[in-house]
Design an enzyme around this catalytic site. Sequence first.
Site, short mmCIF file in Angstrom:
data_model
loop_
_atom_site.label_atom_id
_atom_site.label_comp_id
_atom_site.label_asym_id
_atom_site.label_seq_id
_atom_site.Cartn_x
_atom_site.Cartn_y
_atom_site.Cartn_z
N ASP A 113 37.54 38.82 42.96
CA ASP A 113 36.14 38.47 43.54
C ASP A 113 35.04 39.26 43.10
OD1 ASP A 113 38.02 36.86 45.06
OD2 ASP A 113 37.96 37.92 46.71
N ASP A 186 30.11 35.76 43.97
CA ASP A 186 31.62 36.25 43.76
C ASP A 186 31.91 35.72 42.67
OD1 ASP A 186 30.88 37.39 46.26
OD2 ASP A 186 33.00 36.49 47.32
N HIS A 236 34.70 30.39 46.72
CA HIS A 236 35.75 30.52 45.73
C HIS A 236 36.30 29.15 45.17
CE1 HIS A 236 36.11 35.06 47.23
NE2 HIS A 236 34.99 34.68 46.95
N ASP A 238 38.41 28.88 42.88
CA ASP A 238 39.89 28.93 42.11
C ASP A 238 41.07 28.34 43.16
OD1 ASP A 238 39.40 31.03 43.67
OD2 ASP A 238 40.17 32.37 42.24
N CYS A 341 43.53 35.12 42.75
CA CYS A 341 42.67 35.97 43.35
C CYS A 341 43.00 37.40 43.22
CB CYS A 341 42.66 35.65 45.01
SG CYS A 341 42.21 33.88 45.34
#
Length: 354
Positions: A113, A186, A236, A238, A341
Amino acid sequence: MRHDPRPAEPTTRRSTRVGSDNEWDPLEECVVGTAHRSMFPAEDARMIRATMPREHWHRFVAGNPFPADIVDNAQRELDGLAALLESRGVCVHRPHAVDWSRLGGYTAAMPRDGFLVVGDRIVEAPMAWRSRRNELSAYLPLIRAYEQDGATWVPSGVSRDSACLLDGAAGPHDGWAINDSRPAWDAADFLRLGGGIVVGQLSHVTNRSGVEHLRERLGPGYRVQLLEPDDPHAMHIDASLCPLREGLALYNPDRLTPRALRHTPLRDWQLLPAPAPKRRSRPPLYMTSPWISMNLLVLGPEHVLVEAADEDMCALLERLGYQPLRCPFRHVQSLGGSFHCATLDIRRRSDRHR
Ligand code: NVA
């Protein structure tokens, strides 16, 4: 047998040079997070309501550690991942142990991150969350070692004041929890597609000036293009898109369609819907949707890390010609992320970095 709760020793050995420009070249070196002393991040209620599962909102208060059994099991899983990677010849480094209760922080389990590795640069993300303003301290010994080895450290240069980001008077919100009063992004809101292309998204932690900040940091050799997943809780990218190799990616069919990607660098890619995740109650997903199932880590052209119980994902990857490497990771997922992550690519083998 009781798990030894002592934190892993920070690694200080010399790395090879930092070098990674995409999500799929053969992984040679990476950071694997550590779960010790992870705390529920105490963020403003607006941020928590925008990004976290409703049934867990009440947990995100100051001084609330994640349950000890979850942290112990997550640590065991992270150590297992590190051992698996090392057994496959990947050089693994671990973050420095930090007492997050003392710093009002969150965790060092999610190195993805805070840093974007592009070429030989490690770019620091000016993260929006106040609870993450000291997270760099866990990684500083590693970053100094990478610098000595020739990598370029690019500090964010942005004040860590997060209070202004939640001030409704500071500007339009575009429906996001943060405003645009200082750059915020991030690194997990971005994916590297090689050839100088980075795709990403606006989210509750990434604002427009954050995207400009990243563009400036990367310079003229890179193009940052925004995708627009249909995700009101976006934080995020992903678990919305997973590039497996040049020209092939999995997408989250609840958030993206090939049509939505038509005017993006993925327009000519083969795009496959990720299998729908199975609902589960234990261990709880405190911080993410069940789509955390598509937060994979590609080790190269043959191998992809998959949660050990995810039969549907394994079957899909096998059909695509991969050998899925099953790794237990459900307790790490409870802390807010999965394989992508919980790792940070440091070096992927490529002719460009030799
Ligand atoms: N915020 C995403 C997880 C990203 C790793 C989700 O909950 O699906």
